[in-house]
Write an enzyme that holds these catalytic residues in place. Structure first.
Site, mmCIF file in Angstrom:
data_model
loop_
_atom_site.group_PDB
_atom_site.id
_atom_site.type_symbol
_atom_site.label_atom_id
_atom_site.label_comp_id
_atom_site.label_asym_id
_atom_site.label_seq_id
_atom_site.Cartn_x
_atom_site.Cartn_y
_atom_site.Cartn_z
ATOM 1 N N LYS A 20 131.985 -70.398 -61.782
ATOM 2 C CA LYS A 20 130.764 -71.152 -61.469
ATOM 3 C C LYS A 20 129.794 -71.117 -62.646
ATOM 4 O O LYS A 20 129.828 -70.212 -63.472
ATOM 5 C CB LYS A 20 130.065 -70.545 -60.233
ATOM 6 C CG LYS A 20 130.906 -70.560 -58.981
ATOM 7 C CD LYS A 20 131.023 -71.952 -58.430
ATOM 8 C CE LYS A 20 131.753 -71.906 -57.107
ATOM 9 N NZ LYS A 20 132.092 -73.195 -56.612
ATOM 10 N N CYS A 21 128.908 -72.096 -62.670
ATOM 11 C CA CYS A 21 127.863 -72.224 -63.676
ATOM 12 C C CYS A 21 127.078 -70.907 -63.764
ATOM 13 O O CYS A 21 126.774 -70.322 -62.732
ATOM 14 C CB CYS A 21 126.934 -73.365 -63.274
ATOM 15 S SG CYS A 21 125.603 -73.684 -64.420
ATOM 16 N N PRO A 22 126.836 -70.422 -64.935
ATOM 17 C CA PRO A 22 127.001 -70.990 -66.269
ATOM 18 C C PRO A 22 128.267 -70.542 -66.987
ATOM 19 O O PRO A 22 128.433 -70.805 -68.175
ATOM 20 C CB PRO A 22 125.768 -70.474 -67.013
ATOM 21 C CG PRO A 22 125.608 -69.079 -66.478
ATOM 22 C CD PRO A 22 125.991 -69.199 -65.008
#
Length: 83
Positions: A20-22
């Site tokens: 998942k981001c980042p």
């Protein structure tokens, strides 16, 4: 966990699915740092924000985003390192 796989063209594939981001951008940045200019790498991710984050990363660091593909469950990005 990311894994690197070479395909028949010799272009590296960096598998960042499930992150998942980042993390996809951070891991892509770290992986590309030691590469020579002109090197191409495919980055594959399932993170829905990657369609915004990866192009922004390329623009910010001057890399060329050569191709974006929608794949089952995510996206693939072909990036060429500049410099």
């Amino acid at each position: 966990m990311a894994r690197l796989v070479d395909d028949e063209t010799g272009t590296e594939h960096y598998d960042l699915r499930g992150l998942k981001c980042p993390l996809p951008v951070l891991k892509t940045k770290k992986r590309m740092a030691p590469l020579a200019g002109g090197t191409r790498i495919w980055v594959e991710t399932t993170d829905p924000l990657a369609v915004v984050d990866i192009p922004h990363f390329c623009s910010e660091f001057g890399h060329r985003l050569l191709e974006t593909q929608t794949v089952d469950g995510g996206h693939r990005f072909l990036i060429e390192k500049t410099g």
